[in-house]
Design a protein around this motif. Structure first.
Motif, PDB file in Angstrom:
ATOM      1  N   PRO A 111     -45.005 -23.570  38.286  1.00 33.42           N
ATOM      2  CA  PRO A 111     -44.243 -24.044  39.443  1.00 33.42           C
ATOM      3  C   PRO A 111     -44.312 -22.938  40.282  1.00 33.42           C
ATOM      4  N   SER A 112     -44.584 -21.662  40.000  1.00 31.93           N
ATOM      5  CA  SER A 112     -44.579 -20.937  40.936  1.00 31.93           C
ATOM      6  C   SER A 112     -45.735 -19.874  41.452  1.00 31.93           C
ATOM      7  N   GLN A 113     -46.980 -20.659  40.519  1.00 29.33           N
ATOM      8  CA  GLN A 113     -48.383 -20.963  40.082  1.00 29.33           C
ATOM      9  C   GLN A 113     -48.826 -21.431  40.689  1.00 29.33           C
ATOM     10  N   LEU A 114     -48.552 -22.501  41.386  1.00 31.78           N
ATOM     11  CA  LEU A 114     -48.988 -23.845  41.681  1.00 31.78           C
ATOM     12  C   LEU A 114     -50.411 -23.911  42.167  1.00 31.78           C
ATOM     13  N   LEU A 115     -50.839 -24.367  41.797  1.00 32.61           N
ATOM     14  CA  LEU A 115     -52.695 -24.819  42.251  1.00 32.61           C
ATOM     15  C   LEU A 115     -53.143 -26.271  42.699  1.00 32.61           C
ATOM     16  N   ASP A 116     -53.163 -26.365  44.609  1.00 32.56           N
ATOM     17  CA  ASP A 116     -52.837 -27.458  45.082  1.00 32.56           C
ATOM     18  C   ASP A 116     -53.666 -27.273  46.448  1.00 32.56           C
ATOM     19  N   GLU A 117     -53.772 -27.859  47.307  1.00 31.34           N
ATOM     20  CA  GLU A 117     -53.915 -28.634  48.487  1.00 31.34           C
ATOM     21  C   GLU A 117     -53.744 -26.997  49.330  1.00 31.34           C
ATOM     22  N   LYS A 118     -52.171 -26.852  49.498  1.00 28.47           N
ATOM     23  CA  LYS A 118     -51.540 -25.795  49.951  1.00 28.47           C
ATOM     24  C   LYS A 118     -51.638 -24.374  49.834  1.00 28.47           C
ATOM     25  N   THR A 119     -52.619 -24.158  48.635  1.00 29.60           N
ATOM     26  CA  THR A 119     -52.715 -22.885  47.159  1.00 29.60           C
ATOM     27  C   THR A 119     -53.343 -21.927  48.593  1.00 29.60           C
ATOM     28  N   GLU A 120     -53.701 -21.082  49.309  1.00 29.30           N
ATOM     29  CA  GLU A 120     -54.303 -20.375  50.208  1.00 29.30           C
ATOM     30  C   GLU A 120     -54.426 -18.854  49.677  1.00 29.30           C
ATOM     31  N   MET A 121     -55.525 -18.084  48.590  1.00 31.76           N
ATOM     32  CA  MET A 121     -55.591 -16.840  48.361  1.00 31.76           C
ATOM     33  C   MET A 121     -56.996 -16.457  48.805  1.00 31.76           C
ATOM     34  N   THR A 122     -57.277 -15.072  49.044  1.00 28.29           N
ATOM     35  CA  THR A 122     -58.182 -14.154  49.994  1.00 28.29           C
ATOM     36  C   THR A 122     -59.399 -14.706  49.072  1.00 28.29           C
ATOM     37  N   ASP A 123     -60.211 -14.428  49.878  1.00 28.65           N
ATOM     38  CA  ASP A 123     -61.629 -13.581  49.084  1.00 28.65           C
ATOM     39  C   ASP A 123     -61.563 -13.105  48.056  1.00 28.65           C
ATOM     40  N   ASN A 124     -60.573 -11.432  48.489  1.00 28.22           N
ATOM     41  CA  ASN A 124     -60.238  -9.926  48.208  1.00 28.22           C
ATOM     42  C   ASN A 124     -59.685 -10.581  46.609  1.00 28.22           C
ATOM     43  N   VAL A 125     -58.670 -10.932  46.538  1.00 25.93           N
ATOM     44  CA  VAL A 125     -57.626 -11.668  45.419  1.00 25.93           C
ATOM     45  C   VAL A 125     -58.530 -12.155  44.358  1.00 25.93           C
ATOM     46  N   LEU A 126     -58.887 -13.721  44.917  1.00 28.43           N
ATOM     47  CA  LEU A 126     -59.841 -14.498  44.350  1.00 28.43           C
ATOM     48  C   LEU A 126     -60.935 -13.510  43.225  1.00 28.43           C
ATOM     49  N   ARG A 127     -61.770 -12.267  43.968  1.00 27.72           N
ATOM     50  CA  ARG A 127     -62.853 -11.806  43.620  1.00 27.72           C
ATOM     51  C   ARG A 127     -62.412 -10.673  42.727  1.00 27.72           C
ATOM     52  N   THR A 128     -60.928 -10.381  43.111  1.00 26.32           N
ATOM     53  CA  THR A 128     -60.465  -9.601  41.968  1.00 26.32           C
ATOM     54  C   THR A 128     -59.822 -10.817  40.858  1.00 26.32           C
ATOM     55  N   ARG A 129     -59.351 -12.084  40.585  1.00 21.91           N
ATOM     56  CA  ARG A 129     -59.010 -12.017  39.564  1.00 21.91           C
ATOM     57  C   ARG A 129     -59.912 -12.808  38.915  1.00 21.91           C
ATOM     58  N   MET A 130     -61.365 -12.547  39.051  1.00 18.83           N
ATOM     59  CA  MET A 130     -62.834 -13.299  38.626  1.00 18.83           C
ATOM     60  C   MET A 130     -63.190 -12.106  38.223  1.00 18.83           C
ATOM     61  N   ALA A 131     -62.773 -10.838  38.280  1.00 21.44           N
ATOM     62  CA  ALA A 131     -63.797  -9.369  38.433  1.00 21.44           C
ATOM     63  C   ALA A 131     -64.429  -9.755  36.364  1.00 21.44           C
ATOM     64  N   ASN A 132     -65.433  -9.627  35.941  1.00 23.53           N
ATOM     65  CA  ASN A 132     -66.085  -9.546  34.340  1.00 23.53           C
ATOM     66  C   ASN A 132     -65.614 -10.967  34.451  1.00 23.53           C
ATOM     67  N   SER A 133     -66.314 -11.923  35.199  1.00 27.04           N
ATOM     68  CA  SER A 133     -66.186 -13.661  34.972  1.00 27.04           C
ATOM     69  C   SER A 133     -67.587 -14.435  35.333  1.00 27.04           C
ATOM     70  N   GLU A 134     -68.512 -13.424  35.627  1.00 30.25           N
ATOM     71  CA  GLU A 134     -69.770 -13.955  36.038  1.00 30.25           C
ATOM     72  C   GLU A 134     -70.768 -14.306  34.569  1.00 30.25           C
ATOM     73  N   HIS A 135     -70.263 -13.994  33.301  1.00 30.46           N
ATOM     74  CA  HIS A 135     -70.906 -14.874  32.564  1.00 30.46           C
ATOM     75  C   HIS A 135     -70.340 -16.087  32.321  1.00 30.46           C
ATOM     76  N   ILE A 136     -69.267 -16.230  32.463  1.00 30.37           N
ATOM     77  CA  ILE A 136     -68.879 -18.269  32.271  1.00 30.37           C
ATOM     78  C   ILE A 136     -69.419 -19.061  34.090  1.00 30.37           C
ATOM     79  N   ILE A 137     -68.811 -18.247  34.926  1.00 33.18           N
ATOM     80  CA  ILE A 137     -69.702 -18.417  36.591  1.00 33.18           C
ATOM     81  C   ILE A 137     -70.579 -18.477  35.566  1.00 33.18           C
ATOM     82  N   ASN A 138     -72.119 -17.971  35.323  1.00 32.11           N
ATOM     83  CA  ASN A 138     -73.890 -18.699  34.518  1.00 32.11           C
ATOM     84  C   ASN A 138     -73.020 -19.791  34.051  1.00 32.11           C
TER      85      ASN A 138
END
Length: 387
Positions: A120-147
């Motif tokens: 409940p403290s990490q909700l993913l919904d329409e109100k969720t706001e994360m900056t692109d910098n935060v998202l890039r940090t969290r997805m570091a080393n995920s390029e192979h998964i994206i591909n």
């Protein structure tokens, strides 16, 4: 999709910015300009005589642009550029709408609901706001998964396109390119959710939803071509109406004033006279309502103003003269009532019927309205699309 291939477009462009666009430019010490638009409203924004299509598209995708306007005495010499600009605007709205719908599909997945109940403290919904910098940090080393996720989404769609014998080689290439473009324009937040739930229970549901939307938007993308043809046809009709009016003044006694329009030297004199009198045709693309206008983000309104030096007076008197001087009609009626033999009428009806049919097929709401002001010979044409 030539709009996105050409490195620069040479057009006199006025770009009206949204509040977030104004804030962005001011925070980066970029000077804004004030200009008066065709409807006599003063706005803040940026202006160009030449611009990079991809840069303009980036501003649109960031919700920094509310309106784009061009004004010219003649459009024939810039035909391809105007059509490219029109397609670029439509593609941009499609990319944004696709991204919004993908987000809705992802957030509606059971695995996301389970995550939200457990965290409940990490909700993913329409109100969720994360900056692109935060998202890039969290997805570091995920390029192979994206591909890998991208390949999994695209593989069956590619196979369907390639094996479709009803499509020409060129059509197949257009579809393949469009699917790639749509995925490439997905927001980091959407990729973050895809990465987070990759190969977990419920992931196939997400992938299936994205594939269904890709198929829908591949079909919707066809409309961009029809809209660009329609806009160009309407601009040429307005341009020709202005030129005939000037030709009748400059070359009194010539019965066939249309004939003089095809003489290059006379045509240049007419264009110079139109510029001198500020008798221009304006095309404006009004985009949605920004990210805060719920339900209107996928809206595009294209307006053509046939403007002359009496335009301001006409705007000021519009309310009192409305009942006497204006006739509202649909675009189809506008074409049918053009003088017999006026060049382009049949072509206009042809484009309109294709556009109308194409919109109905892919569930895009299309409306057209034409206001004609008899006292000043002005025409205001509105085309509204809800993607």
């Amino acid at each position: 999709m030539s709009a996105e291939k050409k490195l620069m477009l040479d057009l006199p462009l006025r770009v009206v910015l949204t509040e977030s666009g104004i804030s962005h430019f001011i925070s980066h010490n970029k000077k804004l300009v004030r200009f008066r638009l065709a409807d006599n409203v003063d706005e803040s924004g940026i202006s160009f005589t030449s611009f990079a299509p991809l840069s303009l598209q980036s501003l649109i995708l960031l919700d920094y642009v509310s309106k784009i306007e061009i004004s010219m005495p003649e459009f024939v010499s810039s035909r391809q550029e105007i059509m490219d600009l029109s397609k670029l605007v439509v593609y941009s709205i499609l990319y944004k709408q696709f991204d919004r719908e993908v987000r809705a599909v992802l957030l509606a997945a059971d695995c996301v609901h389970k995550h939200n109940r457990a965290n409940p403290s990490q909700l993913l919904d329409e109100k969720t706001e994360m900056t692109d910098n935060v998202l890039r940090t969290r997805m570091a080393n995920s390029e192979h998964i994206i591909n890998e996720a991208r390949d999994e989404i695209l593989k069956p769609i590619y196979e369907t396109i390639i094996n479709n014998e009803q499509l020409s080689a060129e059509e197949k290439n257009v579809y393949l390119l469009m699917t790639e473009k749509l995925l490439n324009k997905l927001s980091l937040f959407n990729w973050y959710i895809i990465v987070k739930f990759f190969k977990k229970p419920g992931f196939p549901e997400m992938i299936g939803g994205i594939r269904a939307l890709l198929t829908q938007y591949m079909e919707k993308s066809k409309i961009a071509e029809y809209i660009s043809l329609m806009v160009m046809e309407l601009a040429l009709n307005c341009e020709n109406a202005n030129m005939r009016k000037v030709a009748r003044k400059l070359y009194r006694g010539i019965e066939q004033s249309d004939m003089v329009l095809y003489d290059p030297e006379i045509r240049q004199k007419i264009i110079a006279e139109l510029e001198r009198n500020h008798e221009l045709v304006f095309i404006a693309w009004k985009l949605g309502g920004g990210s805060l206008s719920i339900g209107k983000q996928g809206r595009l309104q294209i307006t053509l103003y046939n403007k002359d030096d009496e335009f301001q007076e006409f705007k000021e008197n519009i309310q009192e003269k409305k009942s006497a001087d204006t006739g509202k009609k649909s675009l189809i009626d506008f074409y049918r009532e053009l003088p017999e033999g006026q060049e382009g009428t049949d072509l206009g009806l042809y484009y309109l019927s294709y556009l109308d049919e194409a919109c109905k097929k892919v569930n895009v709401k299309f409306e057209s309205l034409v206001n004609q002001f008899t006292s000043s010979d002005l025409t205001v044409i509105n085309l509204t699309f809800n993607f």
